[in-house]
Motif scaffolding. Structure first.
Motif, PDB file in Angstrom:
ATOM      1  N   VAL A  46       0.861  -1.179   0.000  1.00 24.78           N
ATOM      2  CA  VAL A  46       0.000   0.000   0.000  1.00 24.78           C
ATOM      3  C   VAL A  46       0.904   1.239   0.000  1.00 24.78           C
ATOM      4  N   PRO A  47       0.702   2.175  -0.927  1.00 20.72           N
ATOM      5  CA  PRO A  47       1.535   3.387  -0.904  1.00 20.72           C
ATOM      6  C   PRO A  47       1.341   4.139   0.424  1.00 20.72           C
ATOM      7  N   LEU A  48       2.437   4.709   0.948  1.00 22.81           N
ATOM      8  CA  LEU A  48       2.384   5.421   2.226  1.00 22.81           C
ATOM      9  C   LEU A  48       1.281   6.476   2.233  1.00 22.81           C
TER      10      LEU A  48
ATOM     11  N   ARG B 209      -8.926   5.228  -1.170  1.00 21.75           N
ATOM     12  CA  ARG B 209      -7.911   5.349  -2.217  1.00 21.75           C
ATOM     13  C   ARG B 209      -6.972   4.141  -2.261  1.00 21.75           C
ATOM     14  N   VAL B 210      -7.267   3.130  -1.459  1.00 23.33           N
ATOM     15  CA  VAL B 210      -6.389   1.957  -1.411  1.00 23.33           C
ATOM     16  C   VAL B 210      -7.057   0.731  -2.045  1.00 23.33           C
TER      17      VAL B 210
ATOM     18  N   PHE C  19      -2.092   4.845   2.582  1.00 21.94           N
ATOM     19  CA  PHE C  19      -2.219   4.368   3.972  1.00 21.94           C
ATOM     20  C   PHE C  19      -2.673   5.511   4.877  1.00 21.94           C
ATOM     21  N   VAL C  20      -1.975   6.634   4.795  1.00 24.98           N
ATOM     22  CA  VAL C  20      -2.326   7.766   5.662  1.00 24.98           C
ATOM     23  C   VAL C  20      -3.711   8.306   5.304  1.00 24.98           C
ATOM     24  N   HIS C  21      -3.983   8.428   3.999  1.00 22.96           N
ATOM     25  CA  HIS C  21      -5.287   8.953   3.591  1.00 22.96           C
ATOM     26  C   HIS C  21      -6.429   8.097   4.141  1.00 22.96           C
ATOM     27  N   ASN C  22      -6.349   6.783   3.908  1.00 23.32           N
ATOM     28  CA  ASN C  22      -7.448   5.918   4.340  1.00 23.32           C
ATOM     29  C   ASN C  22      -7.577   5.893   5.866  1.00 23.32           C
ATOM     30  N   MET C  23      -6.430   5.828   6.559  1.00 26.10           N
ATOM     31  CA  MET C  23      -6.487   5.807   8.026  1.00 26.10           C
ATOM     32  C   MET C  23      -7.117   7.087   8.553  1.00 26.10           C
ATOM     33  N   ALA C  24      -6.711   8.221   7.996  1.00 23.76           N
ATOM     34  CA  ALA C  24      -7.257   9.504   8.449  1.00 23.76           C
ATOM     35  C   ALA C  24      -8.750   9.586   8.153  1.00 23.76           C
TER      36      ALA C  24
END
Lengths: 319, 319
Positions: B197-199, B231-232, B202-207
Motif C-alpha cells: 500500500v503506498p504510504l 484510495r487503497v 495508507f495515511v489517507h485511508n487511516m485519516a
C-alpha cells in the motif's frame, strides 16, 4: 479597528503527534510544557518579534522566518488588519524534539493575535494560519500537533480534507514522556520511511487508530492505551532513537498500557490509566535511556483538554 | 438446564462492510434486509437445520457446514449445554453479495440460541461464536459485517485485538444500496489485492476512517459521508464490478455525499443526509448499472441501530 485588548498573554501546550498507530492522523495535547506568547499592539505595521526566551538563541528573530510570527501575521491578514502592528515575546517551553515544539509556537502566535482581537475567530478558523506557520519549519502540512495544541484533547486529522476534529479527552489517562537530549528532525525522519506499507500493517494501524478514536469517544482509557501499537512507522524509526527498544520494554514491564515514539522522536511516550504507576514507568524509561548513554528529561502529564488559551492572570487589559 | 424459552424468532440485519476507507475495520448495519431464524429446543442433542428458505437451495443444510449452524453450536458450547438440542429454520433475506449475508446468518444463529437461553450472554460475549460461523465461509476472521449485524450502528473492528466496538449511529443518514445480479466471492476479491500500500494511501485511508469514527461520535452525518473516499482498496476492486465507475459518478452527481463498494462487492452503497435525495440517487445508480448491462436490486435504508434482536411478535413462549 476592533482592538479589544492592549496586551495579552497566551499559552499553547506541547503535544504528542503521530500517536501510536496514527501516523499524521492522531494528536494529543499534554499538560505542563508549552509555549507562552506575550503580545501587544504596536505602531509599526506587521508582526515584530521583540524577544524569544528559552530557545538558546536557535530560532530566527525575523517574524517572516519564524513559525510563531508567520502564524500571527496570517491571523492579522484573516482579520483584514494588515496595517496594524503587533509585538510578540515568545517564551519557549517545550523540551527537546518530538513534542510539537514548532506547532506550539505557531498556535501560540495565532492565538495571541486572536486574543488581541477579542477572540474574534473560532479555533477551527485559525487552523490554516497555524498550518502556514508550521509549514515553514517542517516543509509540509502536518495537522496532528497543530490541531492538538489548538483544540486540546485528542484530535483526529485528515490532511486530504484539510480538517481536524477534537474527539474528546480522557481524564484518567496518565502520559509519561521521556525526552532524550539528542536532536532529531522531522524532515530527515520522514525521508527514511518506506513508500510501501504491507497490507496487513495498513489494516492493523488503521484499525488500531479507529479503536483509539472510538475509545476516546467512549471514555475508555484502557482500550486507548492498549491500542497504541504501531506496526508500520515505529519499526522503521525505532533505530533512530538510541535505546528505544529497551525504553519501550521498560515502560511496558513497569505496567504501561502502551508506549511509542512521540511525533518523529526523539521523545518517547507511554500511557497508563493507573496514576499510581506513573512514577515507576517514568523511572524505568529514564533508566533505560541512561543505560543507552542518553540523559533524558521526564514529563509526567495528563491530556491537556483545552489547547490554546488566553492566560487570565491580569494580562488582559481592556482598552 | 436454564431453558428460558421454548421457541423464539430472531433477526440480524444486513450490513455494509469495509465502509469506504475502512477496509476490514468499519461496518454499518442497515435497516430492511436481514436474516430471520426460528429456533426451538428439540430432543436430539446438537444443532439441527430443519429448513432454509430464500437461498434457492444453495446453502448447506448440514448444521456443521452452515455458518448459522456453526455459530449456534458455539453458543450452546459457551453455555455448557452441549447435550441440549436446538432446531433452526433460517429465512435468508439478504440480497446478492456484499451485504454481509453470511455474517447475518452467523449472528442470527448465535442470537437464536442466546434468545432461547433467555439472553444469557451479552453481545460482546457472542462475537467469537459468530466469528467461528463466518470463518467457515470466508476463510478468515473479518469482524466488520459480524460486529455490525450483532451490535447494530456503526462499528469499529480491530482484528489483531480480536475486538469490535459499536461507535454509535447516525439517525439522519440515508443509505442507498444497489446490488447487481452478479456473483462475487470475498475470497477471490481479497486475493486480488496488492500487498504493498503506498504510504500516502495508507495515511489517507487511516485519516478518513478515523474522521468517520469521530463523525459518528459527534453525530455529524455530513462529515461521515464526505469522508467515504477509499484510495487503497476501491481502485483495485472497481474493475471487478461492471459499471462501478459510472454508478459512483451517477450517485455523486445526484447529490450523494460519498459512494463506494459495499464489502467486497458486488453491492455498491451511497449515503446522503438529505432524505429528499435518496430516490434520485437510487434511480441514478440503478440506471447506470442498467446501462452497463446489469439489472440491480435497490435498497433504501438507514443505519440499523439495534443489530441482532429477538422479535417480539408472539414468538417468545416462556416455558
Amino acid at each position: 479597528m476592533n482592538q479589544q485588548y492592549r496586551r495579552v498573554r497566551v499559552f499553547a501546550p506541547a503535544s504528542v503527534g503521530n500517536v501510536g498507530p496514527g501516523f499524521d492522523t492522531l494528536g494529543m495535547a499534554i499538560t505542563g510544557p508549552g509555549d507562552t506568547v506575550e503580545a501587544e499592539w504596536c505602531d509599526e505595521p506587521g508582526i515584530h518579534i521583540a524577544d524569544i526566551t528559552g530557545d538558546g538563541g536557535r530560532l530566527p528573530r525575523k517574524a517572516a522566518d519564524n513559525t510563531c510570527g508567520i502564524a500571527a501575521a496570517e491571523v492579522l491578514k484573516l482579520a483584514g488588519e494588515e496595517t496594524a502592528g503587533v509585538s510578540l515575546i515568545l517564551h519557549k517551553g517545550v523540551p527537546g524534539t518530538g513534542l510539537g515544539s514548532s506547532a506550539a509556537s505557531a498556535v501560540a502566535g495565532a492565538w495571541a493575535v486572536n486574543a488581541l482581537l477579542g477572540e474574534r475567530f473560532a479555533k477551527e478558523e485559525l487552523l490554516p494560519a497555524c498550518v502556514a506557520g508550521e509549514q515553514h519549519v517542517s516543509g509540509g502540512v502536518f495537522l496532528d500537533n497543530l490541531a492538538a495544541a489548538l483544540y486540546g484533547g485528542v484530535v483526529a486529522c485528515h490532511t486530504t480534507m484539510n480538517r481536524a476534529w477534537r474527539v474528546g479527552t480522557l481524564e484518567d489517562l496518565q502520559v509519561v514522556v521521556v525526552t532524550p537530549q539528542t536532536q532529531g528532525l522531522t524532515r530527515d525522519s520522514r525521508g527514511r520511511l518506506s513508500d510501501g506499507v504491507p497490507l496487513k500493517g495498513f489494516v492493523h494501524n488503521m484499525a488500531a487508530a479507529c479503536a483509539m478514536v472510538a475509545a476516546v469517544a467512549r471514555g475508555d482509557a484502557a482500550t486507548f492505551g492498549r491500542a497504541i501499537d504501531d506496526r508500520v512507522v515505529e519499526p522503521q524509526r525505532a533505530g533512530l532513537i538510541r535505546g528505544f527498544a529497551k525504553v519501550k520494554d521498560a515502560a511496558l514491564e513497569a505496567g504501561a498500557l502502551g508506549c511509542s515514539i512521540s511525533g518523529a522522536g526523539a521523545s518517547v511516550f507511554a500511557v497508563t490509566d493507573d496514576a499510581g504507576r506513573t512514577e515507576a514507568i517514568a523511572h524505568a524509561m529514564a533508566g533505560a535511556f541512561a543505560r543507552a548513554g542518553a540523559s533524558a528529561t521526564v514529563t509526567l502529564a495528563r491530556i491537556d483538554a483545552d489547547g490554546a488559551r488566553t492566560l487570565p492572570d491580569g494580562a488582559r487589559i481592556p482598552e
